[in-house]
Every structure is written in C-alpha cells, then in structure tokens.
Design an enzyme around this catalytic site. Structure first.
Site, PDB file in Angstrom:
ATOM      1  N   SER A 243       0.839  -1.201   0.000  1.00 13.09           N
ATOM      2  CA  SER A 243       0.000   0.000   0.000  1.00 13.09           C
ATOM      3  C   SER A 243       0.874   1.251   0.000  1.00 13.09           C
ATOM      4  O   SER A 243       1.650   1.470   0.936  1.00 13.09           O
ATOM      5  CB  SER A 243      -0.893   0.005   1.232  1.00 13.09           C
ATOM      6  OG  SER A 243      -1.384   1.323   1.421  1.00 13.09           O
TER       7      SER A 243
ATOM      8  N   MET B 194      -8.665   8.398  -0.352  1.00  9.83           N
ATOM      9  CA  MET B 194      -9.526   8.818   0.773  1.00  9.83           C
ATOM     10  C   MET B 194      -9.986  10.253   0.549  1.00  9.83           C
ATOM     11  O   MET B 194      -9.196  11.104   0.143  1.00  9.83           O
ATOM     12  CB  MET B 194      -8.740   8.748   2.082  1.00  9.83           C
ATOM     13  CG  MET B 194      -8.131   7.386   2.354  1.00  9.83           C
ATOM     14  SD  MET B 194      -7.342   7.351   3.970  1.00  9.83           S
ATOM     15  CE  MET B 194      -6.490   5.773   3.888  1.00  9.83           C
TER      16      MET B 194
ATOM     17  N   MET C  92     -11.785  -5.581   5.249  1.00  9.71           N
ATOM     18  CA  MET C  92     -10.899  -4.712   6.050  1.00  9.71           C
ATOM     19  C   MET C  92     -10.580  -5.390   7.385  1.00  9.71           C
ATOM     20  O   MET C  92     -11.483  -5.858   8.077  1.00  9.71           O
ATOM     21  CB  MET C  92     -11.564  -3.361   6.331  1.00  9.71           C
ATOM     22  CG  MET C  92     -11.745  -2.444   5.124  1.00  9.71           C
ATOM     23  SD  MET C  92     -10.254  -2.100   4.174  1.00  9.71           S
ATOM     24  CE  MET C  92      -9.205  -1.302   5.405  1.00  9.71           C
TER      25      MET C  92
ATOM     26  N   HIS D 148      -8.203   1.259  -4.144  1.00 13.91           N
ATOM     27  CA  HIS D 148      -9.158   1.099  -3.046  1.00 13.91           C
ATOM     28  C   HIS D 148      -9.804   2.454  -2.766  1.00 13.91           C
ATOM     29  O   HIS D 148      -9.178   3.349  -2.190  1.00 13.91           O
ATOM     30  CB  HIS D 148      -8.384   0.560  -1.826  1.00 13.91           C
ATOM     31  CG  HIS D 148      -9.187   0.442  -0.572  1.00 13.91           C
ATOM     32  ND1 HIS D 148      -8.595   0.227   0.661  1.00 13.91           N
ATOM     33  CD2 HIS D 148     -10.527   0.496  -0.326  1.00 13.91           C
ATOM     34  CE1 HIS D 148      -9.537   0.158   1.590  1.00 13.91           C
ATOM     35  NE2 HIS D 148     -10.710   0.326   1.016  1.00 13.91           N
TER      36      HIS D 148
ATOM     37  N   ASP E   7      -4.599   3.737  -1.935  1.00 16.72           N
ATOM     38  CA  ASP E   7      -5.680   4.097  -1.011  1.00 16.72           C
ATOM     39  C   ASP E   7      -6.166   5.516  -1.273  1.00 16.72           C
ATOM     40  O   ASP E   7      -5.488   6.484  -0.934  1.00 16.72           O
ATOM     41  CB  ASP E   7      -5.186   3.979   0.428  1.00 16.72           C
ATOM     42  CG  ASP E   7      -5.018   2.528   0.857  1.00 16.72           C
ATOM     43  OD1 ASP E   7      -5.982   1.758   0.717  1.00 16.72           O
ATOM     44  OD2 ASP E   7      -3.914   2.174   1.306  1.00 16.72           O
TER      45      ASP E   7
ATOM     46  N   MET F 204     -11.937   4.820  -0.797  1.00 14.02           N
ATOM     47  CA  MET F 204     -12.609   5.104   0.481  1.00 14.02           C
ATOM     48  C   MET F 204     -13.240   6.476   0.323  1.00 14.02           C
ATOM     49  O   MET F 204     -12.793   7.475   0.896  1.00 14.02           O
ATOM     50  CB  MET F 204     -11.590   5.066   1.623  1.00 14.02           C
ATOM     51  CG  MET F 204     -11.194   3.643   2.003  1.00 14.02           C
ATOM     52  SD  MET F 204      -9.638   3.548   2.926  1.00 14.02           S
ATOM     53  CE  MET F 204      -8.490   3.504   1.567  1.00 14.02           C
TER      54      MET F 204
ATOM     55  N   ASP G 193      -6.875  -6.197   4.266  1.00 17.93           N
ATOM     56  CA  ASP G 193      -6.172  -4.917   4.269  1.00 17.93           C
ATOM     57  C   ASP G 193      -6.131  -4.359   5.691  1.00 17.93           C
ATOM     58  O   ASP G 193      -7.176  -4.094   6.286  1.00 17.93           O
ATOM     59  CB  ASP G 193      -6.934  -3.957   3.338  1.00 17.93           C
ATOM     60  CG  ASP G 193      -6.257  -2.618   3.136  1.00 17.93           C
ATOM     61  OD1 ASP G 193      -5.184  -2.386   3.712  1.00 17.93           O
ATOM     62  OD2 ASP G 193      -6.825  -1.792   2.388  1.00 17.93           O
TER      63      ASP G 193
ATOM     64  N   HIS H 283      -1.186  -1.282  -4.323  1.00 18.37           N
ATOM     65  CA  HIS H 283      -2.452  -0.902  -3.690  1.00 18.37           C
ATOM     66  C   HIS H 283      -2.460   0.610  -3.464  1.00 18.37           C
ATOM     67  O   HIS H 283      -1.542   1.160  -2.847  1.00 18.37           O
ATOM     68  CB  HIS H 283      -2.578  -1.661  -2.359  1.00 18.37           C
ATOM     69  CG  HIS H 283      -3.889  -1.490  -1.672  1.00 18.37           C
ATOM     70  ND1 HIS H 283      -5.010  -2.216  -1.984  1.00 18.37           N
ATOM     71  CD2 HIS H 283      -4.260  -0.673  -0.645  1.00 18.37           C
ATOM     72  CE1 HIS H 283      -6.010  -1.865  -1.199  1.00 18.37           C
ATOM     73  NE2 HIS H 283      -5.579  -0.919  -0.374  1.00 18.37           N
TER      74      HIS H 283
HETATM   75  C1  DX5 Z   1      -6.274   1.681   5.562  1.00 15.03           C
HETATM   76  C2  DX5 Z   1      -5.730   1.336   4.198  1.00 15.03           C
HETATM   77  C3  DX5 Z   1      -4.644   0.311   4.185  1.00 15.03           C
HETATM   78  C4  DX5 Z   1      -3.418   0.663   4.973  1.00 15.03           C
HETATM   79  C5  DX5 Z   1      -2.691  -0.573   5.382  1.00 15.03           C
HETATM   80  O1  DX5 Z   1      -7.375   2.509   5.403  1.00 15.03           O
HETATM   81  O2  DX5 Z   1      -6.783   0.864   3.383  1.00 15.03           O
HETATM   82  O3  DX5 Z   1      -4.310  -0.027   2.841  1.00 15.03           O
HETATM   83  O4  DX5 Z   1      -2.538   1.459   4.249  1.00 15.03           O
HETATM   84  O5  DX5 Z   1      -1.580  -0.191   6.117  1.00 15.03           O
HETATM   85  P1  DX5 Z   1      -0.866  -1.162   7.166  1.00 15.03           P
HETATM   86  O6  DX5 Z   1      -0.373  -2.353   6.371  1.00 15.03           O
HETATM   87  O7  DX5 Z   1       0.231  -0.319   7.693  1.00 15.03           O
HETATM   88  O8  DX5 Z   1      -1.891  -1.557   8.176  1.00 15.03           O
HETATM   89 ZN    ZN Z   2      -6.460  -0.098   1.339  1.00 16.89          ZN
END
Ligand code: DX5
Ligand code: ZN
Length: 219
Positions: A6, A35, A135, A64, A33, A66, A173, A31
């Site tokens: 990620s 947000m 998650m 991903h 993220d 969010m 994740d 990956h």
């Molecule tokens: C959280 C993200 C994850 C996060 C995982 O909202 O979707 O992808 O980056 O990070 P680690 O592996 O550090 O928990």
């Molecule tokens: Zn993620």
C-alpha cells in the site's frame, strides 16, 4: 499468497520511485488508497496522482476507493489507469450500478467491507465481482493493529463463493505483518495488502519474501 504493497506508507515526494522499488521487490499488485476526508477521516490522493505515476510500472494497480460517492468518479479512475477498482459497500452510490460502470470500462470490480459490516452484505453481488476486500482495520490510516476476528468473514465469503464464483479473490487490508499473515493464509485469503510491513522495512524485497514464506507455512 499475493502481496499488494500500500502506497499509503510510501514516501509521497518520490511516489514514482517508490513504485519502481516495489516492482524490484516483486510486488504482485500496487495498492492505492484513495480517501476523501468524508467517507474516512483522512485525505490522500485522487485520480490525477494515480495517472501521473501509472507509467512507472506494469504491475496492476489495485485502487481502493474510500470515498462517499464512488460512482461519480469511476470514469476518472478508469482513465487514470486503474486495473482493479474496489469500493465500499457502505458508500452512498448504488452498488449494482457502480459495479456495472467499473466493468463497462474493462476494469475488474471489487467490493470492500468495513469491520462492522457483515459478510452477507456482499453476497448478492458475488457473481459480478473479481474481488472482495475484507478490512482488518478501520479504514483511514496505516499502521493499525490487525483484527483477527475479521477472518471469520473471509471463511464465510469463501464458502459462499465455492458455488457462486470460485474464481473470486479475497483480499485483506490492515495490520498485515509476518506475525499476522499466517492466520490470513489459513482462512483462505488470496491477496494481502501491506503498507507498514513492506515500506518501513529495511529491505522491502526481503519483507515481501518473508511475508510470503510466513503465509506458506500455514497453507
Ligand atoms: C487503511 C488502508 C490500508 C493501509 C494498510 O485505510 O486501506 O491499505 O494502508 O496499512 P498497514 O499495512 O500499515 O496496516
Ligand atoms: Zn487499502
């Protein structure tokens, strides 16, 4: 086990190079993220940033979302070069319509469930999906602790896909490390997202190797 580092834990000032580094480390997916500061209490990056770094590797981009209204932005993430788009079942967009929109762009579609959302919420859509992302932390931040009790949802979804869509991949994740990946593997997870465990390691290639080795021990 497939590993999807990620970028949330990468050096954002060097995103392109960080992706290259993940390619050298033999990542299976990248990956990303996304947000929006509304669906989750954090803001990261959007489609223009993904587009800017897309050319650094051929490794599939696992995006991903969010965000509260994924349907509105599928065109943008498609033209940015996403290979897989996952969005939350808890978002405000019509689920069926969003899945169809993603697939109409030739992109693989996935649904994501937060820790308090039951596995059954994705059951009506299993036949249409490439992936379900369970998650294992509350979405929003990297570096949180793995919620092992989420794995019962993986087992539940896996059992259901046996008859409905045996090719469907299950991803988890949040909180994945050498200490937790074995439990995920045992539950039948196909892909693990790992931020901290890969990016904050001294040697990311070794970190990915070690994660895969720890998973293999349990399969
Ligand atoms: C959280 C993200 C994850 C996060 C995982 O909202 O979707 O992808 O980056 O990070 P680690 O592996 O550090 O928990
Ligand atoms: Zn993620």
């Amino acid at each position: 086990m497939l590993i999807a580092p990620s970028l949330l834990s990468c050096d954002f000032s060097q995103m392109g190079q960080e992706i290259k580094r993940m390619e050298e480390a033999k990542a299976d997916f990248i990956h990303l993220d996304v947000m929006d500061g509304h669906f989750v209490p954090n803001i990261t990056f959007g489609a223009p940033v993904i587009k800017a770094v897309r050319s650094y590797t051929k490794i599939p981009f696992d995006v991903h979302l969010m965000i509260s209204e994924p349907l509105k932005y599928i065109d943008d993430f498609a033209s940015a070069g996403a290979d897989i788009i996952t969005f939350h079942v808890e978002s405000d967009s019509d689920i069926k319509q969003t899945i169809n929109k993603i697939k109409s762009k030739g992109i693989k579609a996935g649904l994501v469930i937060k820790p308090n959302t039951p596995a059954s919420s994705v059951f009506p859509y299993l036949k249409d999906l490439y992936m379900v992302l369970v998650m294992t932390v509350e979405p929003g931040f990297g570096g949180q602790s793995f919620m092992a009790d989420m794995l019962s949802k993986v087992i539940e979804i896996k059992a259901k896909t046996k008859t409905e869509n045996p090719a469907l991949l299950i991803e988890v994740d949040g909180g994945i490390s050498e200490d937790t990946i074995g439990q995920a593997a045992k539950a039948g997870v196909d892909i693990c997202v790992a931020g901290t465990a890969v990016f904050k390691a001294q040697n990311s290639k070794k970190a990915i190797e070690n994660l895969k080795a720890a998973a293999d021990l349990e399969i």
